[in-house]
Enzyme design. Structure first.
Site, mmCIF file in Angstrom:
data_model
loop_
_atom_site.group_PDB
_atom_site.id
_atom_site.type_symbol
_atom_site.label_atom_id
_atom_site.label_comp_id
_atom_site.label_asym_id
_atom_site.label_seq_id
_atom_site.Cartn_x
_atom_site.Cartn_y
_atom_site.Cartn_z
ATOM 1 N N LYS A 169 0.837 -1.200 0.000
ATOM 2 C CA LYS A 169 0.000 0.000 0.000
ATOM 3 C C LYS A 169 0.876 1.257 0.000
ATOM 4 C CE LYS A 169 -3.391 2.368 2.865
ATOM 5 N NZ LYS A 169 -4.322 2.322 3.971
ATOM 6 N N GLU A 204 10.481 -4.577 4.500
ATOM 7 C CA GLU A 204 10.567 -6.000 4.121
ATOM 8 C C GLU A 204 10.241 -6.168 2.628
ATOM 9 O OE1 GLU A 204 8.953 -4.781 6.679
ATOM 10 O OE2 GLU A 204 9.183 -6.042 8.475
ATOM 11 N N GLY A 241 -4.858 -1.588 5.142
ATOM 12 C CA GLY A 241 -4.025 -2.703 4.681
ATOM 13 C C GLY A 241 -4.699 -4.054 4.902
ATOM 14 N N ARG A 242 -5.223 -4.268 6.095
ATOM 15 C CA ARG A 242 -5.817 -5.580 6.420
ATOM 16 C C ARG A 242 -7.215 -5.743 5.837
ATOM 17 N NH1 ARG A 242 -4.716 -2.354 10.510
ATOM 18 N NH2 ARG A 242 -6.342 -1.514 11.850
ATOM 19 N N GLU A 287 -4.854 -6.716 14.685
ATOM 20 C CA GLU A 287 -4.322 -5.400 14.327
ATOM 21 C C GLU A 287 -5.436 -4.348 14.439
ATOM 22 O OE1 GLU A 287 -0.719 -4.696 11.510
ATOM 23 O OE2 GLU A 287 -2.473 -4.278 10.274
ATOM 24 N N HIS A 314 -5.723 -33.395 17.587
ATOM 25 C CA HIS A 314 -4.640 -34.252 18.066
ATOM 26 C C HIS A 314 -3.477 -33.416 18.584
ATOM 27 C CE1 HIS A 314 -6.518 -37.967 16.706
ATOM 28 N NE2 HIS A 314 -7.039 -37.190 15.773
ATOM 29 N N LYS A 324 9.365 -0.910 14.102
ATOM 30 C CA LYS A 324 9.949 -0.544 12.800
ATOM 31 C C LYS A 324 11.083 0.452 12.993
ATOM 32 C CE LYS A 324 5.751 -0.650 9.917
ATOM 33 N NZ LYS A 324 4.883 0.198 9.109
HETATM 34 O O1 F6P Z 1 2.113 -4.015 9.918
HETATM 35 C C1 F6P Z 1 1.693 -2.742 9.569
HETATM 36 C C2 F6P Z 1 1.177 -2.676 8.179
HETATM 37 O O2 F6P Z 1 0.999 -1.347 7.865
HETATM 38 C C3 F6P Z 1 -0.107 -3.462 7.935
HETATM 39 O O3 F6P Z 1 -1.237 -2.820 8.377
HETATM 40 C C4 F6P Z 1 -0.037 -3.622 6.473
HETATM 41 O O4 F6P Z 1 -0.957 -4.567 6.017
HETATM 42 C C5 F6P Z 1 1.399 -4.036 6.308
HETATM 43 O O5 F6P Z 1 2.098 -3.231 7.243
HETATM 44 C C6 F6P Z 1 1.976 -3.863 4.930
HETATM 45 O O6 F6P Z 1 1.953 -2.523 4.532
HETATM 46 P P1 F6P Z 1 2.155 -2.100 3.028
HETATM 47 O O7 F6P Z 1 1.057 -2.691 2.240
HETATM 48 O O8 F6P Z 1 2.134 -0.607 3.030
HETATM 49 O O9 F6P Z 1 3.488 -2.635 2.569
#
Ligand code: F6P
Length: 550
Positions: free
Chosen positions: A211, A217, A273-274, A359, A390, A514
């Site tokens: 987003k 990452e 995002g979620r 979240e 199990h 972060k």
């Molecule tokens: O973990 C925080 C967060 O902002 C989530 O809400 C989001 O889904 C994820 O990082 C990834 O963010 P982006 O889509 O901006 O890479």
């Protein structure tokens, strides 16, 4: 008092009435509740779309449900819901609208944000996605060397990974089996390595999903993916255009990365995002299942949106599920909530719900910034049955904790299974029904004795029961049913956040880690001094460097 002069949640008469009612019900178990109302098994059920929802095995009476609905009315859940659907900026800490529901609105709907109807934009992106997905699926879109795309690697994390990765598993039997679709999220290089090691770069498309397009990452993995691709193809930057597309709200950063914005699929800051999986973030899934199936899934979402928006409180399923969670979390001290799907295809469903729920509602200050004096979101966990049976079900049956659980199952096995494997479905579902019965009604000491169990083992073999469960049953697992299930949980989470008066749409709690990671990295690589590093972390960093021979 709240800032707006309203009484604090746990001092409202509705809350106090529920606390009193809880005490009155303390000695009433599910055996008594069923004895008092034998038709409870059919009466305490609701239908929404294809989902048959049985809530009879809950520690509730008509009075409990009425009091819970009173709480929802007192906290104006319906008012906030309507504000969300209207596009008001209910995410107050980020000053944003919350409009994932617009992602599945029909073409002719009008939903305005800051005076602009967003629905045409949504459909323009869906059309662009459908066109692109169709070209990849048909082989019309080729890689830099002219080879057909056979592999799709989605690179993203959190909401930009969990949704499409989960849905790809759920809908595997609807996917084009000639395509290999993989999901890379972890900044651990092993993730990208394993996802690409056996792929032909010339046949591989990377879908970079972020987003913000700043998530460390994802940008790190995307950069490594680009290096891998160009290295494998022995090509220059010009190869990127045929092998990289971006899903983002941030065109500038996408262009900075070197992806042509013509190959960018856009979404907007009013999609959390979620909550983004049915936006452009679903592109990898759309490539896998095709645009028609994707639309069926969106229709499933919409069906539950409409139900949530319009159904009366008595038959509103997301409202009910949200309130049941509040009953256990706030009035029975339950700390967690298990989601236990009896479908192998739903293996990642609970992991997806973890982000959605934890979240969203993992908050300890209310909308006014005041510390809450009540429990908020539960720990959400679970894996598919029967594997869990199990492993950890022992604790649910006989441990000391109350763990409400959702059981999700299907009447039909997936169509593509062989007849022999389809025959196993009844055994799977026998377990499904047996578990909720055992959890609810247990086995009394007298029943154990009647089986001839020696007295010294009776306590060990007794099941107290009264472990509440919701059963969600559908005929079959289709794209539409998946959409219905996700929307159901989205709105359940919404209901709970509304009652608790928290902002379910921000996620400030992920920021500190972060920032610290950025600060610590030079200490690991160069041994740099990190100002403010605590003594424990300092010693750990030193140990890490020693172990790495630095
Ligand atoms: O973990 C925080 C967060 O902002 C989530 O809400 C989001 O889904 C994820 O990082 C990834 O963010 P982006 O889509 O901006 O890479």
């Amino acid at each position: 008092m709240n800032a707006d002069g309203r009484t604090r949640l746990n001092q409202t008469p509705e809350w106090t009435a529920l606390a009193k009612h809880r005490e009155e019900l303390a000695d009433t178990g599910l055996r008594e509740l069923f004895a008092a109302a034998p038709d409870r098994g059919t009466g305490y059920t609701l239908q929404v779309g294809d989902l048959y929802v049985d809530y009879s095995k809950h520690l509730v009476t008509d009075e409990t449900l009425r009091l819970l609905r009173d709480l929802a009315a007192a906290t104006d859940v319906a008012g906030l819901r309507d504000a969300m659907f209207r596009g008001e900026k209910i995410n107050t800490t980020e000053d944003r609208a919350v409009l994932h529901t617009a992602l599945r609105a029909p073409r002719d709907a009008v939903i305005e944000v800051d005076g602009e109807n967003v629905v045409p934009k949504v459909h323009a992106v869906l059309d662009k996605m459908a066109d692109f997905a169709g070209r990849v699926r048909s082989g019309e879109w080729t890689g830099h060397t002219g080879k057909r795309i056979k592999n799709v690697v989605n690179v993203g994390i959190g909401g930009s990974d969990l949704g499409p990765a989960m849905a790809y598993e759920v809908l595997r039997s609807f996917t084009d089996r000639d395509l290999t679709v993989r999901f890379v999220s972890n900044v651990d290089g092993a993730d990208l390595h394993e996802a690409t090691r056996d792929l032909d770069a010339a046949e591989t498309l990377f879908v970079i999903a972020s987003k913000t397009f700043t998530t460390i990452e994802t940008i790190t993995n995307a950069t490594s993916a680009r290096n891998w691709l160009l290295g494998e193809l022995k090509a220059g930057q010009e190869a990127v255009a045929k092998h990289f597309v971006a899903l983002s709200t941030n065109a500038e950063k996408v262009a900075d990365f070197g992806i042509d914005t013509a190959n960018m699929f856009e979404f907007w800051d009013w999609v959390g995002g979620r909550y983004s999986f049915d936006s452009a973030i679903g592109l990898s899934l759309m490539i896998a299942i095709g645009a028609d199936r994707f639309r069926e899934m969106l229709d499933g979402f919409r069906l539950v949106d409409e139900h949530f928006r319009t159904a009366p409180a008595e038959s509103n399923v997301p409202l009910l599920l949200g309130l049941l969670g509040i009953w256990y979390g706030n009035f029975h001290d339950a700390q967690s909530h298990a989601v236990l799907p009896y479908s192998h295809y739903l293996s990642k469903f609970t992991a997806y719900l973890q982000q959605l729920d934890m979240e969203s509602n993992g908050k300890s200050v209310d909308r006014d910034g005041q510390e809450v004096d009540w429990q908020t979101g539960p720990v959400v966990w679970g894996t598919p049955g029967t594997n869990g049976q199990h492993a950890y079900y022992q604790l649910i049956h006989q441990g000391t904790k109350l763990i409400p659980a959702d059981f999700i199952g299907f009447a039909e096995p997936v169509a593509e299974l062989s007849e022999g494997l389809k025959a196993q479905h009844d055994l799977l579902m026998a377990n499904f029904f047996a578990q909720t019965q055992a959890l609810a009604f247990g086995k009394t000491p007298d029943e154990v004795r009647a089986e001839g169990v020696p007295e010294e083992l009776v306590a060990h073999k007794t099941f107290k029961g009264n472990h509440p469960t919701t059963t969600i049953l559908a005929r079959e697992l289709t794209p539409s049913v998946l959409g219905q299930l996700i929307a159901l949980y989205e709105h359940k989470v919404f209901v709970q956040g509304a009652v608790w008066n928290i902002d379910s749409f921000d996620q400030w709690g992920v920021e500190l880690g972060k920032v610290l990671a950025k600060r610590v990295e030079p200490a690991l690589t160069e041994g740099a001094e990190v100002p403010g590093l605590d003594p424990s972390s300092k010693a750990l960093v030193a140990k890490y460097r020693e172990l790495r021979g630095r």
